[in-house]
Design a protein around this motif. Structure first.
Motif, PDB file in Angstrom:
ATOM      1  N   PRO A  25       0.843  -1.195   0.000  1.00  0.00           N
ATOM      2  CA  PRO A  25       0.000   0.000   0.000  1.00  0.00           C
ATOM      3  C   PRO A  25       0.878   1.246   0.000  1.00  0.00           C
ATOM      4  O   PRO A  25       1.845   1.332   0.763  1.00  0.00           O
ATOM      5  N   PHE A  26       0.521   2.213  -0.844  1.00  0.00           N
ATOM      6  CA  PHE A  26       1.389   3.379  -1.004  1.00  0.00           C
ATOM      7  C   PHE A  26       0.652   4.653  -0.602  1.00  0.00           C
ATOM      8  O   PHE A  26       0.595   4.981   0.568  1.00  0.00           O
ATOM      9  N   VAL A  27       0.074   5.355  -1.547  1.00  0.00           N
ATOM     10  CA  VAL A  27      -0.611   6.617  -1.240  1.00  0.00           C
ATOM     11  C   VAL A  27      -2.115   6.443  -1.401  1.00  0.00           C
ATOM     12  O   VAL A  27      -2.578   5.520  -2.078  1.00  0.00           O
ATOM     13  N   PRO A  28      -2.918   7.323  -0.806  1.00  0.00           N
ATOM     14  CA  PRO A  28      -4.373   7.255  -1.019  1.00  0.00           C
ATOM     15  C   PRO A  28      -4.723   7.411  -2.491  1.00  0.00           C
ATOM     16  O   PRO A  28      -3.996   8.051  -3.253  1.00  0.00           O
ATOM     17  N   VAL A  29      -5.847   6.842  -2.875  1.00  0.00           N
ATOM     18  CA  VAL A  29      -6.332   6.976  -4.248  1.00  0.00           C
ATOM     19  C   VAL A  29      -6.354   8.443  -4.659  1.00  0.00           C
ATOM     20  O   VAL A  29      -5.934   8.809  -5.762  1.00  0.00           O
ATOM     21  N   SER A  30      -6.803   9.312  -3.762  1.00  0.00           N
ATOM     22  CA  SER A  30      -6.898  10.739  -4.076  1.00  0.00           C
ATOM     23  C   SER A  30      -5.536  11.374  -4.303  1.00  0.00           C
ATOM     24  O   SER A  30      -5.432  12.434  -4.920  1.00  0.00           O
ATOM     25  N   ASP A  46     -13.905  -6.946  -5.540  1.00  0.00           N
ATOM     26  CA  ASP A  46     -13.629  -8.385  -5.461  1.00  0.00           C
ATOM     27  C   ASP A  46     -12.309  -8.762  -6.128  1.00  0.00           C
ATOM     28  O   ASP A  46     -11.664  -9.724  -5.722  1.00  0.00           O
ATOM     29  N   TRP A  47     -11.872  -8.004  -7.131  1.00  0.00           N
ATOM     30  CA  TRP A  47     -10.597  -8.343  -7.765  1.00  0.00           C
ATOM     31  C   TRP A  47      -9.519  -7.274  -7.588  1.00  0.00           C
ATOM     32  O   TRP A  47      -8.329  -7.550  -7.788  1.00  0.00           O
ATOM     33  N   LEU A  48      -9.902  -6.055  -7.211  1.00  0.00           N
ATOM     34  CA  LEU A  48      -8.891  -5.034  -6.938  1.00  0.00           C
ATOM     35  C   LEU A  48      -8.145  -5.320  -5.639  1.00  0.00           C
ATOM     36  O   LEU A  48      -6.977  -4.936  -5.485  1.00  0.00           O
ATOM     37  N   TRP A  53      -5.563  -2.489  -4.346  1.00  0.00           N
ATOM     38  CA  TRP A  53      -6.255  -1.513  -3.498  1.00  0.00           C
ATOM     39  C   TRP A  53      -6.396  -2.059  -2.094  1.00  0.00           C
ATOM     40  O   TRP A  53      -6.679  -3.240  -1.893  1.00  0.00           O
ATOM     41  N   GLU A  54      -6.184  -1.165  -1.117  1.00  0.00           N
ATOM     42  CA  GLU A  54      -6.418  -1.485   0.288  1.00  0.00           C
ATOM     43  C   GLU A  54      -7.619  -0.658   0.742  1.00  0.00           C
ATOM     44  O   GLU A  54      -7.488   0.528   1.057  1.00  0.00           O
ATOM     45  N   LEU A  60      -3.740   2.980  -2.736  1.00  0.00           N
ATOM     46  CA  LEU A  60      -3.330   2.161  -3.869  1.00  0.00           C
ATOM     47  C   LEU A  60      -2.251   1.190  -3.429  1.00  0.00           C
ATOM     48  O   LEU A  60      -1.379   1.534  -2.628  1.00  0.00           O
ATOM     49  N   VAL A  61      -2.291  -0.003  -3.980  1.00  0.00           N
ATOM     50  CA  VAL A  61      -1.202  -0.958  -3.818  1.00  0.00           C
ATOM     51  C   VAL A  61      -0.395  -0.920  -5.109  1.00  0.00           C
ATOM     52  O   VAL A  61      -0.956  -1.104  -6.203  1.00  0.00           O
ATOM     53  N   ILE A  62       0.887  -0.629  -4.998  1.00  0.00           N
ATOM     54  CA  ILE A  62       1.727  -0.522  -6.189  1.00  0.00           C
ATOM     55  C   ILE A  62       3.017  -1.306  -5.996  1.00  0.00           C
ATOM     56  O   ILE A  62       3.329  -1.758  -4.896  1.00  0.00           O
ATOM     57  N   ALA A  63       3.756  -1.436  -7.076  1.00  0.00           N
ATOM     58  CA  ALA A  63       5.080  -2.061  -7.037  1.00  0.00           C
ATOM     59  C   ALA A  63       6.101  -1.078  -7.591  1.00  0.00           C
ATOM     60  O   ALA A  63       5.808  -0.291  -8.487  1.00  0.00           O
ATOM     61  N   LEU A  64       7.282  -1.107  -7.018  1.00  0.00           N
ATOM     62  CA  LEU A  64       8.448  -0.444  -7.598  1.00  0.00           C
ATOM     63  C   LEU A  64       9.290  -1.558  -8.194  1.00  0.00           C
ATOM     64  O   LEU A  64       9.788  -2.425  -7.472  1.00  0.00           O
TER      65      LEU A  64
END
Length: 300
Positions: A25-30, A46-48, A53-54, A60-64
């Protein structure tokens, strides 16, 4: 969470190695994709969740991550992450970030001296930091034998001629001076515009909007196709709502046009879509046309 990992697949005659430095989890969607409608997240929860997404924190859930392509006897890196120990006071999440790209590459069997080409899809903070390493108090290229392919429009915009982005990034001067300028001084930078063919399987194409020089890398080999799209997409929700930009897109209309063009071709030509920051098991998705827009294969 942190989750360094290495995954491999083969597309035609090209081996693709996904090297994940960090994901979670990284930054808020906003804070990154504020234009996306709130209901689309709930409708697709159900799939995000959990890969993208958390919901409890609306982050947002992201990858570096960096993609390594072994093609035509050469080793090509696609983007180099945040780097290690960089001064980024205007970007708190990345200030003194302790990335370990070289260590992660080593786990994938990639040595710095074996890298032939480095692709920077664009010159944002989290795509160029691993271009260089510190040695005796100076920044030098991390990959001494590599040619660094840099979009000319970004090099102008984010370099001194463009006033280091005219403030579009809080740490623009720092980013350019420690991650891009040393590549020029070493004579390893190749600026390109429009399109650039790396080899018979790999071609760079301009896709401006997110930045003036944003680009995508197309792979076409043995009937298999993929497109590495950089920051054209930060979340799968932007596939469902392709007119929604990230907060970091500099030209909104151009970004939407580039995103739609790339999504249409990916759907029509069955290209595997590989964004820079998608987390999850593969970091890639397949898209199709549907419902007047686009759908993700295997998703409702």
């Amino acid at each position: 969470m942190t989750n360094e990992s290495v995954h491999r697949l083969v597309l035609g005659d090209v081996e693709v190695i996904r090297v994940v430095e960090w994901q979670g989890p990284f930054v808020p969607v906003s804070g990154l994709v504020a234009e996306t409608a709130g209901e689309v997240w709930k409708d697709n929860e159900d799939w995000l969740v959990p890969d993208h997404w958390e919901p409890d924190t609306d982050r947002l859930v992201i990858a570096l991550q960096t993609w390594v392509l072994r093609s035509g006897g050469r080793t090509v890196l696609v983007d180099t992450g945040v780097g290690k120990g960089r001064e980024r006071p205007g970007s708190p999440p990345f200030h003194h970030w302790q990335g370990d790209l070289l260590g992660c590459l080593a786990k994938g069997g990639v040595r710095p001296q074996d890298v032939d080409v480095v692709v920077n899809t664009h010159l944002h903070i989290d795509h160029v930091g691993g271009n260089t390493v510190e040695a005796d108090g100076e920044w030098i290229p991390a990959f001494a034998n590599a040619q660094y392919l840099i979009p000319a429009a970004d090099d102008v915009h984010f370099g001194p001629d463009g006033g280091y982005g005219n403030g579009s990034q809080a740490d623009g001067l720092l980013i350019y001076e420690d991650s891009v300028a040393p590549i020029h001084r070493a004579g390893q930078a190749v600026r390109w515009d429009g399109s650039h063919r790396i080899d018979e399987h790999l071609t760079l194409e301009s896709a401006p909007g997110h930045t003036p020089g944003s680009s995508v890398l197309r792979l076409d080999s043995g009937g298999d196709r993929a497109v590495f799209v950089g920051d054209l997409l930060h979340s799968p929700v932007q596939i469902l709502q392709p007119c929604c930009n990230s907060n970091a897109c500099l030209d909104s209309e151009q970004a939407v046009a580039s995103r739609l063009r790339v999504l249409r071709r990916a759907a029509d030509q069955r290209e595997l879509l590989v964004p820079a920051h998608f987390a999850g098991a593969t970091g890639a998705v397949e898209v199709r046309r549907g419902g007047g827009g686009f759908t993700l294969v295997g998703r409702s």
